[in-house]
Scaffold this motif. Structure first.
Motif, mmCIF file in Angstrom:
data_model
loop_
_atom_site.group_PDB
_atom_site.id
_atom_site.type_symbol
_atom_site.label_atom_id
_atom_site.label_comp_id
_atom_site.label_asym_id
_atom_site.label_seq_id
_atom_site.Cartn_x
_atom_site.Cartn_y
_atom_site.Cartn_z
ATOM 1 N N ALA A 413 10.066 27.339 -6.949
ATOM 2 C CA ALA A 413 9.292 26.223 -6.407
ATOM 3 C C ALA A 413 10.223 25.202 -5.784
ATOM 4 O O ALA A 413 11.256 24.852 -6.370
ATOM 5 N N ASP A 414 9.869 24.743 -4.605
ATOM 6 C CA ASP A 414 10.572 23.628 -3.971
ATOM 7 C C ASP A 414 9.867 22.335 -4.359
ATOM 8 O O ASP A 414 8.656 22.187 -4.151
ATOM 9 N N LEU A 415 10.617 21.422 -4.928
ATOM 10 C CA LEU A 415 10.089 20.097 -5.256
ATOM 11 C C LEU A 415 10.396 19.209 -4.059
ATOM 12 O O LEU A 415 11.361 18.453 -4.036
ATOM 13 N N ASN A 416 9.556 19.322 -3.047
ATOM 14 C CA ASN A 416 9.835 18.666 -1.764
ATOM 15 C C ASN A 416 9.911 17.154 -1.898
ATOM 16 O O ASN A 416 10.784 16.503 -1.322
ATOM 17 N N ASP A 417 8.986 16.592 -2.679
ATOM 18 C CA ASP A 417 8.917 15.139 -2.780
ATOM 19 C C ASP A 417 8.176 14.755 -4.057
ATOM 20 O O ASP A 417 6.990 15.050 -4.204
ATOM 21 N N LEU A 418 8.902 14.145 -4.984
ATOM 22 C CA LEU A 418 8.292 13.585 -6.191
ATOM 23 C C LEU A 418 8.581 12.088 -6.257
ATOM 24 O O LEU A 418 8.810 11.522 -7.336
ATOM 25 N N THR A 419 8.561 11.451 -5.114
ATOM 26 C CA THR A 419 8.873 10.017 -5.049
ATOM 27 C C THR A 419 8.002 9.214 -5.996
ATOM 28 O O THR A 419 6.788 9.399 -6.065
ATOM 29 N N ASN A 420 8.655 8.316 -6.722
ATOM 30 C CA ASN A 420 7.972 7.450 -7.679
ATOM 31 C C ASN A 420 8.338 6.002 -7.400
ATOM 32 O O ASN A 420 9.523 5.661 -7.269
ATOM 33 N N VAL A 421 7.332 5.153 -7.285
ATOM 34 C CA VAL A 421 7.535 3.717 -7.111
ATOM 35 C C VAL A 421 6.754 2.988 -8.187
ATOM 36 O O VAL A 421 5.555 3.254 -8.374
#
Length: 828
Positions: A413-421
């Protein structure tokens, strides 16, 4: 997308221009953690605890259950990952088998249905690492590393965690960084004595001026690691910094973190099992020991599969779990009149990949069984690569001395974007009322979490061989028709019926106003808190599992020879023209009520009742809980899972001994892929310590009885004990410390538990022993030797099979075998 997050952060992050100290230094705090005892030497030291509470307060005046682990103690445990640190927190069930991430973590009998840390929140410096701790292939612990910058680990179980953090009804574990209070630093060099690892840690902090201080540090490491892979599976490091400006009434802090680290995922591996389900006997198979071997191999360098644009792509399988974090944050406290305002903010750009091997139950076993399932009668095996490439295996039953063949699914699996703000702002005030103190706190929490991942599994045959040397195998039918291509039987999850080829492209918002009141008069403290969470889920998902005419298999000329082979007819693709929307809102209320009574200076009793919740994220997508046509909730109750808890206990803290005893009761609902259940758990939790001269003993134990009380899908599980739930878990650490030497051991144990919810196959209890010796050559030079699993115990933490299969081979996850490391530390 990330620009949107930065604009959101700018709008809410810093609402005022003055800043000050954190909640641990609030005016009603008795004594800060780490401070000196009171002038009266007869009184025990009071300690402040600041995680998951409104304001720091002496624990004997608080109706909460907490634990703290200091840096100096953590190093002695010989942890190989943060999840191994968590095993030393009473009440915590941390299934630390997978390496530097992907661990299953729970607390006080709350269920672990499909892995991760669902009902508790992992934090770093007071804010969540990820809003949801059980994101598939992107669990929160994958993005945490412990190094010399770590000052302390604080944990709160139950209690006010429900109302002072979102999505944390079970509790909060908070990793707290050093911030330069102590002048100086350290460099530590570590090497494995019986395994290959080379690591350097550093940390330095101090004052720049009387009001400005800093801390920097991190680590870098490289090596094969605790288990054989055939290559350097560990490679990367972390750098952290913070800068703190103090002034009258408070401070402002800026901090950042850069993590880029590769590590393997120690997944399932074959074990032989005899006996009965109730009394099984497990043993390793010849030529492969899961304590020190893995199904990773130098002959498995790549996965071949379609990417998110349906273009054939090669993925580097030596990446393992690749964790990347670039974050920046700030925290501050300032005073407005009689109110103390605390602000925390962080933006974290998180991404990476997950590449691991998964052995399907009942599909990995004797060669004759495996070839019969996938190739039919008379099918022939040969080596696809490695030193014997092309050679036919004439005696499959004796292959590598075990006669086993693995039907391996490449979980990729590619974790392309797990951005957290995340932003959390709160204000507190203390009033003198009726001879006591009334403390009021109000705050607002705002978070945004992206989940953008792409799953591209494939299916291969491997020999079961240790030392990172397992070759891929080809399968040919009795008629001579090749059924594989260079070891690949299919370029999808062929062994799982071509399911779960998924793309997630979703965004979650979390909003939560909260408030608390606490009244402390004399020996009595009584308080309550409330939180209202509301949020949205927006986006789209792709996958043939969604039905509605969406297809997921095609033929593709993988090797470009102009001929479509059998394996090339099993190529999974994404239905890119048929996305399913995700579009729903949710809300729920949490509350907590507690009372504490100080019986004496060294003893108190408390009771608390709480209700919290956990919003469900990606784990309910691709299920009948979400309408695949319009993205709405088909089942509104699936949007979040409530947890109600009651606890009561007694706390004793003397000069040389401490003891904390807590009884607990919890009811939980669980909605997940393939799950619609309710659970109940109750038990008692003990934590204590003794210190006499050079001798010290720390210990903890948790007795739990848990039960599945409702199951809408599999009624036969009602009344059963949930999988992996042992009656007793415990931790004991005795040690002797002199001026130059420290020697001790760390015992971690569990009684037996069931592999599945059917209460069939049992997993035996075990006790792991970690040993440590430290020798202080001078005041600034220390030599340490740490042994993890000193007696090389075969500890089974998870088994894929829930009954003994006819083949006598189960797929299990185990603890690392014995690993011994040596460290040389220089303080300056």
């Amino acid at each position: 997308m990330k620009l949107k997050y930065l604009l959101l952060a700018a709008a809410v992050a810093f609402p005022a221009s003055a800043y000050a100290e954190d909640a641990g230094a609030a005016k009603d705090t008795q004594v800060e953690a780490g401070s000196s005892p009171s002038a009266d030497a007869a009184q025990p030291t009071k300690r402040a605890f600041t995680t998951g509470v409104a304001r720091g307060r002496d624990l004997l005046d608080s109706a909460i259950s907490t634990s703290s682990l200091d840096e100096s103690e953590i190093q002695k445990f010989a942890p190989r990952s943060v999840s191994e640190i968590f095993r030393n927190i009473p009440g915590m069930r941390s299934e630390a088998y997978a390496g530097e991430g992907y661990s299953s973590i729970s607390i006080r009998g709350l269920p672990i249905a499909l892995g991760g840390a669902k009902f508790l929140q992992l934090q770093e410096d007071g804010l969540p690492v990820l809003e949801f701790g059980d994101i598939a292939f992107g669990n929160a612990d994958q993005f945490l590393r412990a190094d010399l910058t770590l000052s302390q680990v604080q944990a709160i179980r139950g209690g006010s965690a429900s109302t002072f953090s979102s999505n944390s009804p079970g509790g909060v574990i908070n990793l707290i960084s050093k911030t330069g209070e102590e002048e100086g630093g350290a460099v530590e060099l570590t090497t494995g004595l019986d395994y290959e690892t080379y690591r350097m840690d550093f940390d330095y902090g101090g004052k720049i001026t009387d009001t400005l201080r800093f801390n920097i540090g991190g680590f870098y490491r490289q090596g094969e690691g605790p288990r054989a892979t055939g290559y350097d599976a560990y490679k990367g490091g972390q750098f952290k910094f913070n800068l703190t400006k103090t002034f009258e009434g408070g401070y402002v802090r800026l901090y950042g973190k850069f993590l880029d680290d590769k590590s393997p995922n120690y997944s399932s591996a074959p074990l032989r099992v005899t006996g009965t389900n109730a009394d099984p006997k497990y043993s390793t198979v010849p030529g492969f020991d899961p304590r020190q071997d893995t199904m990773y191999s130098r002959y498995l360098p790549s996965n071949l599969s379609m990417n998110e644009n349906n273009q054939f792509t090669r993925y580097d399988y030596t990446d393992g779990m690749h964790s990347k974090v670039k974050s920046i944050g700030g925290e501050a406290q300032f005073e407005i009149g009689d109110w103390t305002v605390t602000e925390r903010f962080r933006y974290a750009d998180i991404s990476g990949s997950f590449r691991g091997t998964f052995l399907a139950p009942s599909l990995t076993g004797p060669a004759s069984v495996v070839t019969g399932i996938w190739g039919g009668p008379g099918a022939v095996l040969s080596y696809a690569n490695g030193p014997l490439a092309g050679q036919v295996i004439t005696s499959p039953s004796t292959l590598n001395g075990n006669g086993l063949v693995s039907s391996t699914t490449l979980f990729d699996a590619d974790l392309n974007d797990l951005t957290n703000v995340t932003n959390d702002i709160r204000a507190s005030r203390v009033w003198n009322v009726g001879g006591g103190k009334l403390t009021a706190t109000a705050g607002f929490y705002k978070a945004a979490q992206t989940i953008n991942t792409t799953w591209h599994f494939s299916s291969v045959f491997q020999e079961v061989k240790g030392d990172g040397q397992a070759a891929l195998l080809n399968l040919t039918s009795a008629a001579g028709v090749p059924l594989t291509l260079n070891g690949f039987y299919g370029f999808g999850s062929t062994f799982f019926g071509n399911s779960r080829r998924s793309i997630y492209d979703t965004d979650y918002s979390v909003n939560a106003p909260y408030a608390s009141l606490n009244y402390h008069v004399g020996a009595l403290a009584i308080g309550g808190s409330i939180r209202y969470d509301f949020g949205t889920a927006r986006g789209q998902v792709f996958g043939a599992d969604l039905g509605g005419g969406r297809t997921g298999i095609t033929s593709y000329d993988v090797n470009g020879d102009g001929v479509i082979s059998a394996a090339e007819t099993r190529v999974a693709i994404y239905p890119l023209t048929r996305p399913a929307p995700v579009n729903y809102n949710y809300d729920y209320l949490s509350y907590s009520l507690g009372v504490n009574y100080r019986l004496a200076d060294d003893m108190s009793v408390f009771a608390r009742y709480s209700r919290g919740g956990r919003a469900n994220a990606d784990r309910i997508l691709f299920s009948n809980y979400i309408n695949a046509t319009d993205g709405s909730l088909a089942r509104k109750d699936a949007a979040y899972d409530p947890v109600t808890q009651a606890e009561a206990g007694v706390k004793y803290r003397g000069q040389d001994a401490e003891l904390y005893v807590t009884g607990f009761f919890a009811k939980t609902k669980e909605h997940n892929i393939g799950l619609d259940r309710s659970y109940r758990a109750y038990g008692v939790e003990l934590e204590g310590s003794i210190k006499k001269g050079p001798f010290r003993l720390n210990a903890g134990a948790t007795y739990t009885k848990a039960e599945i009380t409702k199951d809408a899908l599999v009624a036969a599980t009602v009344g059963n004990t949930p999988k992996h739930q042992a009656d007793l878990i415990f931790q004991v650490t005795p040690q002797i410390e002199t001026e130059r030497f420290t020697i001790g051991a760390n015992f971690l144990g569990t009684t037996s538990s069931y592999a599945g919810d059917n209460d069939g196959l049992k997993m035996p209890g075990y006790t792991l022993v970690n040993g440590f010796v430290q020798y202080r050559v001078t005041d600034r030079v220390q030599l340490s030797v740490n042994a993890n699993n000193l007696f090389n115990k075969l500890a089974i933490i998870e088994a894929q099979d829930t009954t003994i299969p006819a083949t006598g081979i189960v797929q299990a996850r185990t603890a690392n075998g014995r690993t011994v490391s040596a460290s040389l530390r220089f303080d300056f």
